[in-house]
Design an enzyme around this catalytic site. Structure first.
Site, PDB file in Angstrom:
ATOM      1  N   GLU A 192      -4.509  13.998  -7.198  1.00 41.70           N
ATOM      2  CA  GLU A 192      -3.186  13.620  -7.704  1.00 41.70           C
ATOM      3  C   GLU A 192      -2.929  14.116  -9.123  1.00 41.70           C
ATOM      4  OE1 GLU A 192      -5.886  10.091  -8.577  1.00 41.70           O
ATOM      5  OE2 GLU A 192      -5.625  11.591  -7.015  1.00 41.70           O
ATOM      6  N   HIS A 219      -3.302  -0.342   3.142  1.00 41.83           N
ATOM      7  CA  HIS A 219      -3.335  -0.092   1.706  1.00 41.83           C
ATOM      8  C   HIS A 219      -3.081  -1.380   0.940  1.00 41.83           C
ATOM      9  CE1 HIS A 219      -1.585   1.742  -2.155  1.00 41.83           C
ATOM     10  NE2 HIS A 219      -2.872   2.003  -2.145  1.00 41.83           N
ATOM     11  N   HIS A 220      -3.997  -1.687   0.024  1.00 37.29           N
ATOM     12  CA  HIS A 220      -3.858  -2.827  -0.865  1.00 37.29           C
ATOM     13  C   HIS A 220      -3.891  -2.326  -2.304  1.00 37.29           C
ATOM     14  CE1 HIS A 220      -5.612  -5.969   2.195  1.00 37.29           C
ATOM     15  NE2 HIS A 220      -4.367  -5.609   2.479  1.00 37.29           N
ATOM     16  N   GLU A 246     -12.901   6.530  -5.114  1.00 36.68           N
ATOM     17  CA  GLU A 246     -12.399   7.579  -5.996  1.00 36.68           C
ATOM     18  C   GLU A 246     -13.367   7.700  -7.177  1.00 36.68           C
ATOM     19  OE1 GLU A 246      -7.993   8.621  -7.816  1.00 36.68           O
ATOM     20  OE2 GLU A 246      -8.873   6.653  -8.157  1.00 36.68           O
TER      21      GLU A 246
END
Length: 675
Positions: A469, A375-376, A463
């Site tokens: 979320e 993850h960045h 996305e």
């Protein structure tokens, strides 16, 4: 791999508006089936305009073409047609992954070569498919070294009124709810911009092969006429270009049924073939991750008493993945810099938190046969990320971490935008850098997909819409959202929506001792606005080659319905949208190996549809495992009521698919006899 069926090249074919013309002022081109016709003409000022006719009925009325520049160079007027070059192609090409691994690319092309008094050369290249058109600008301007593009004049003037589905134009985000509006009431729109015309035809405006150019949005000009609007730099300039440049393709899908938009390969076909020397290292996968707990407030990204990405928690997730036929695990919040959130957002992409032993996690995952998704998160601090980009990719590659999720949840520096030329070039730089290190990318807060995954298949998913979320800390996404996305956002390409929450009402976490600030969310009545069966269906419907089961893993433990995800294979060979209407309902089937997976869902209205199973292999029997809404299921009042039944079916059968309000149905088909 490309297999040509037919290719024909004819040079200098023109259709004159007057037979005696030595230089034509009007040309036309037909789609392969002859149902779509495009006519290009020059007005008295030498500006090009086009019209589109569908089945002998005018669809797009006279619409302008061209660009403008800050320099005193006319890029849109004074042109004459010098020649036209026609081409036709019919080929089959294959990709390493995708909704369909095999695609047909069948079009008629006309390249119209123009020149004006300032010796500006412009080639307007049109490609007509049976399901739409694509066109782009190819400029050659010898009188200057570079240009400052100030506007694009491209227009889409629809002859009829229609209904549209879109989000407002934005330079920063696509995470907005879709609106259903009459065409004439849309002020601005991002693309894909989907329409149903008064004559019943469906259309969608988008773009293909977006490189080194700002994204195109749309602005209403009145009476259903739209003009292209490019996302600018802070000084108003839209793009900095050399004196020779090619724009992205402007695309218009045109089909008689809504599902035809989903089944079209037009956007992919307008992208170049794969640029990578090898693709054997690129693989779709299912994954879980340390992620949802942060949005619920049970865990945090930064290192504190509720830190999610710890070595112990990582091993717990790895164990669950290994036990449930899940290939990958994502860890967010593993690295230093989260403590700076809200200020400089200065992340270090090679420095783990003290409680996350990445080498031990990597060793443990390898022992269990599970891969890690890195993850960045940049927080929008692009200069900081680009300074570390090569080092960070190499650091992951050295640990055999081959997947990376990127994030841009923050403002870009210097007033630059996510969707302008600067942002487009940055996102592409990440894709190409990742490819050098054999890394696959899942981009969040991205630039929209325009089919570049054909050329760069390590760009797996992104996305670019309101995802899961939003249900954790807002009013959430309404039931209609999930049956609008396939006809809008997903026309562009795969989406990492992150479906699969089983604790729909958050009952297990609402009063967790680890939960903080829940009262604020209680006031918003945060929850997931679907039934449980629809969550299963969304794994099929909301296509992503990297598909996530997003809930906390304890909510899957021992749950019978989780068997669908265990069985599910995101590495599909063929997909087909079977039935649906934007914002109302959808049914999609995907074939992976010998198995088939069907997902169907509806909006706030309960409905029953009939699905023919003629997509199954003829003469074979299949075990259908049906995960359906229960008799008293309802997304508002009883979202977790579901049933699991089995039956034997063949390609001759028709299934009745009953869906509760806000519900859905997921079905796996497994052959009972060897194929």
């Amino acid at each position: 791999m490309t297999r040509k069926i037919f290719s024909f090249l004819a040079v200098g074919i023109c259709i004159c508006s007057l037979c005696s013309c030595s230089k034509p002022s009007q040309v036309e081109i037909l789609s392969p089936d002859g149902q779509i016709k495009l006519n290009l003409s020059l007005n008295e000022n030498g500006q090009p305009f086009y019209e589109v006719t569908v089945k002998d009925s005018l669809f797009i009325t006279r619409s302008a073409l061209g660009l403008t520049a800050k320099q005193e160079i006319n890029l849109s007027e004074g042109f004459e047609i010098e020649k036209t070059v026609s081409d036709s192609k019919d080929e089959i090409w294959e990709q390493p992954w995708g909704e369909n691994k095999t695609n047909r690319n069948h079009y008629n092309e006309m390249a119209i070569h123009l020149k004006n008094r300032e010796k500006v050369r412009l080639t307007l290249r049109f490609r007509l498919f049976d399901d739409g058109i694509g066109f782009r600008y190819e400029y050659d301007i010898p009188s200057t070294d570079s240009l400052l593009i100030t506007d694009e004049l491209t227009a889409f003037n629809f002859r009829q009124e229609g209904i549209s589905w879109s989000i407002p134009a934005s330079a920063e985000t696509y995470e907005l709810l879709y609106r259903k509006l009459p065409l004439s009431e849309v002020e601005t729109a991002n693309t894909p911009f989907t329409l149903k015309m008064a004559n019943g035809m469906y259309a969608s405006i988008h773009e293909a092969a977006l490189y080194d150019f700002p994204e195109m949005t749309l602005r209403q000009q009145g009476n259903g006429a739209f003009k292209a609007e490019l996302i600018p730099y802070p000084d108003g300039i839209k793009a900095h270009k050399a004196n020779r440049f090619t724009t992205p393709w402007r695309t218009l899908q045109i089909v008689p049924e809504a599902v035809g938009l989903i089944n079209s390969a037009l956007i992919l076909n307008l992208n170049e073939p794969c640029a990578l020397a090898s693709t054997e290292w690129i693989h779709p996968l299912k994954y879980i991750g340390v992620w949802w707990g942060m949005h619920l407030g049970v865990e945090t990204w930064k290192m504190d008493e509720r830190h999610g990405a710890t070595t112990a928690n990582a091993k717990k997730y790895i164990d669950f993945a290994a036990a449930n036929q899940i290939q990958g695990v994502l860890f967010e919040g593993w690295n230093a810099g989260w403590e700076s959130w809200g200020s400089s957002q200065n992340f270090d992409f090679t420095k783990p938190c003290a409680d996350f032993d990445i080498d031990e996690v990597v060793r443990y995952a390898k022992e269990k046969g599970v891969v890690i998704i890195g993850h960045h998160e940049t927080g929008g601090n692009i200069p900081n990320y680009e300074r570390q980009l090569d080092k960070a990719m190499q650091w992951y590659a050295d640990r055999n971490i081959r997947y990376v999720k990127t994030g841009y949840a923050g403002s870009f520096p210097y007033g630059l935008s996510h969707h302008g030329q600067y942002g487009v070039n940055h996102y592409q730089r990440v894709v190409e850098t990742a490819a050098r290190y054999r890394m696959m990318v899942d981009a969040h807060e991205p630039i929209k997909d325009t089919g570049i995954r054909r050329t760069w298949p390590n760009m797996m998913t992104r996305e670019g819409a309101r995802g899961m979320e939003w249900n954790a800390w807002s009013e959430g996404n309404p039931p209609a959202h999930h049956v609008t996305l396939p006809f809008t956002r997903l026309l562009a390409g795969p989406m990492d929506y992150t479906p699969g929450v089983f604790d729909i009402l958050f009952l297990k976490t609402r009063h967790s001792p680890r939960r903080k600030k829940w009262n604020e969310l209680d006031q918003r009545n945060s929850r997931v606005n679907t039934t449980l069966a629809k969550q299963l269906a969304n794994w099929v419907i909301l296509y992503s080659p990297m598909q996530m089961a997003s809930d906390l893993i304890e909510n899957y433990q021992g749950h019978p319905a989780f068997q669908f995800f265990r069985d599910f294979d995101p590495d599909c060979d063929r997909s087909e949208a079977l039935a649906g209407e934007p914002g109302e309902f959808i049914a999609i089937v995907r074939k992976a190996g010998e198995k088939y997976f069907l997902g169907a869902s509806t909006n706030e209205e309960a409905r029953t549809i009939s699905i023919k199973l003629d997509f199954l292999k003829s003469g074979k029997q299949y075990k259908a495992v049906i995960y359906a809404d229960g008799e008293i299921a309802d997304w508002k009042s009883n979202p977790t009521d579901y049933t699991i039944t089995e039956q034997t079916v063949t390609a001759e059968d028709t299934l009745t698919v009953r869906m509760a309000a806000g519900g859905g149905q997921a079905i796996s088909f497994t052959p009972l006899t060897p194929l």
